[in-house]
Motif scaffolding. Sequence first.
Motif, short mmCIF file in Angstrom:
data_model
loop_
_atom_site.label_atom_id
_atom_site.label_comp_id
_atom_site.label_asym_id
_atom_site.label_seq_id
_atom_site.Cartn_x
_atom_site.Cartn_y
_atom_site.Cartn_z
N ARG A 22 0.84 -1.21 0.00
CA ARG A 22 0.00 0.00 0.00
C ARG A 22 0.87 1.26 0.00
N ILE A 23 1.90 1.26 0.79
CA ILE A 23 2.81 2.41 0.86
C ILE A 23 3.47 2.65 -0.49
N ASN A 24 4.00 1.60 -1.09
CA ASN A 24 4.69 1.74 -2.38
C ASN A 24 3.74 2.19 -3.48
N HIS A 25 2.52 1.67 -3.46
CA HIS A 25 1.52 2.09 -4.44
C HIS A 25 1.22 3.58 -4.29
N THR A 26 1.10 4.03 -3.06
CA THR A 26 0.79 5.45 -2.82
C THR A 26 1.93 6.34 -3.31
N ILE A 27 3.16 5.93 -3.07
CA ILE A 27 4.31 6.68 -3.58
C ILE A 27 4.29 6.72 -5.10
N ASP A 28 3.96 5.60 -5.73
CA ASP A 28 3.85 5.56 -7.19
C ASP A 28 2.77 6.52 -7.69
N CYS A 29 1.67 6.61 -6.95
CA CYS A 29 0.59 7.52 -7.33
C CYS A 29 1.01 8.98 -7.18
N ILE A 30 1.78 9.27 -6.15
CA ILE A 30 2.31 10.62 -5.97
C ILE A 30 3.20 10.99 -7.16
N ASN A 31 4.06 10.07 -7.55
CA ASN A 31 4.96 10.33 -8.68
C ASN A 31 4.18 10.49 -9.98
N LEU A 32 3.12 9.70 -10.15
CA LEU A 32 2.29 9.83 -11.35
C LEU A 32 1.57 11.19 -11.36
N ALA A 33 1.09 11.60 -10.21
CA ALA A 33 0.44 12.92 -10.12
C ALA A 33 1.42 14.02 -10.53
N ARG A 51 -0.74 5.77 10.83
CA ARG A 51 0.14 6.93 11.04
C ARG A 51 1.54 6.66 10.48
N GLN A 52 2.06 5.48 10.74
CA GLN A 52 3.39 5.14 10.24
C GLN A 52 3.42 5.09 8.72
N GLY A 53 2.34 4.61 8.12
CA GLY A 53 2.26 4.57 6.66
C GLY A 53 2.27 5.95 6.06
N ILE A 54 1.47 6.84 6.63
CA ILE A 54 1.43 8.23 6.14
C ILE A 54 2.79 8.90 6.34
N GLU A 55 3.43 8.62 7.46
CA GLU A 55 4.77 9.17 7.71
C GLU A 55 5.78 8.70 6.66
N SER A 56 5.55 7.52 6.10
CA SER A 56 6.46 6.99 5.08
C SER A 56 6.29 7.67 3.73
N LEU A 73 4.60 10.80 3.23
CA LEU A 73 4.46 12.26 3.27
C LEU A 73 5.71 13.01 2.79
N PRO A 74 6.92 12.55 3.13
CA PRO A 74 8.11 13.25 2.62
C PRO A 74 8.18 13.28 1.09
N VAL A 75 7.72 12.22 0.45
CA VAL A 75 7.69 12.19 -1.02
C VAL A 75 6.68 13.20 -1.54
N ALA A 76 5.52 13.24 -0.91
CA ALA A 76 4.48 14.19 -1.31
C ALA A 76 4.96 15.63 -1.14
N GLU A 77 5.63 15.88 -0.04
CA GLU A 77 6.13 17.24 0.22
C GLU A 77 7.19 17.63 -0.81
N LYS A 78 8.05 16.70 -1.15
CA LYS A 78 9.10 16.98 -2.13
C LYS A 78 8.50 17.27 -3.51
N LYS A 79 7.49 16.48 -3.88
CA LYS A 79 6.86 16.64 -5.19
C LYS A 79 5.75 17.70 -5.18
N GLN A 80 5.41 18.19 -3.99
CA GLN A 80 4.34 19.18 -3.80
C GLN A 80 2.98 18.64 -4.29
N ILE A 81 2.71 17.41 -3.90
CA ILE A 81 1.43 16.75 -4.18
C ILE A 81 0.71 16.52 -2.86
#
Length: 276
Positions: free
Chosen positions: A93-104, A136-141, A143-151
């Motif tokens: 789930r975490i990896n999929h979410t990161i992939d979605c952030i990158n796609l966005a 909470r731990q999943g979101i913490e994993s 969130l830094p990617v989202a912040e970097k990509k501004q998504i």
Amino acid sequence: MKFAFSSNAFTNYSLIDSTKLISQVGYTGIEIMCDVPHAYPANFTDKMLQELKSMLEENKLEISNLNAFTLFALGDTYHPSWIEKNQDKREQRINHTIDCINLAYQLGAKNISVEPGGPLLPSENLSKEKALQFFRQGIESVLPVAEKKQIKILIEPEPGLLIENSRQFLEFMKNFDSKYLRLNFDIGHFYCVNEDPSTLISDLREYIEHFHMADIKDRVHYHLIPGLGTIDFKQVFKAIKDISFDGYITVELYPYKDKPLEAATTSFNYLQNLDH
């Protein structure tokens, strides 16, 4: 107001065809399903990405949101979730979410929506406290990617899941201090758990980035074409205007997979009458 339609009603169509049809109805936005058969990131090639970007530009469609809630490619609507007992599944789930952030980021979208933890299954014998810790731990994993990509990551409370109402959402948000973690306000979901969406819109205004819209009858969680249920959308729209919201309201009607164009058209006509 700006209206979009979710591609998750068009799973019998390709994403490209869905884009054309949603535009032809008159919507100015599309919510893209980040799952099979549409834009599951692990299968979404550079060629498909460029074709989608061209199609969006050609049809003058903006992306209202990337829907990263479901994960049929690996499981079902909810699984693998953020709160699986199995760590490998949580990592999926975490990896999929990161992939979605990158796609966005690649598509120029501003936000993705995610499930609010997942369902607490009696068979897993997982306490609510432990489930909240996992979420909470999943979101913490991620969130830094989202912040970097501004998504922005938008949590979407839903009846029967770990976070289903405004109180639980606000309590969970105390764990974070980031403008990139916000709320996907699903009007019908809050209505189902006996909250008044019109009042909540003001209460949650600082967190709202995007709305999901479907009608609900008698507070039973089943998405209906707007106008067929019991939600007072005139009051809801007044509340949305009162907070000067300038983002998208996305109509989400995944139960209408057998007649998505009819559902999209009927909804659009209803919205045009309601918004004037």
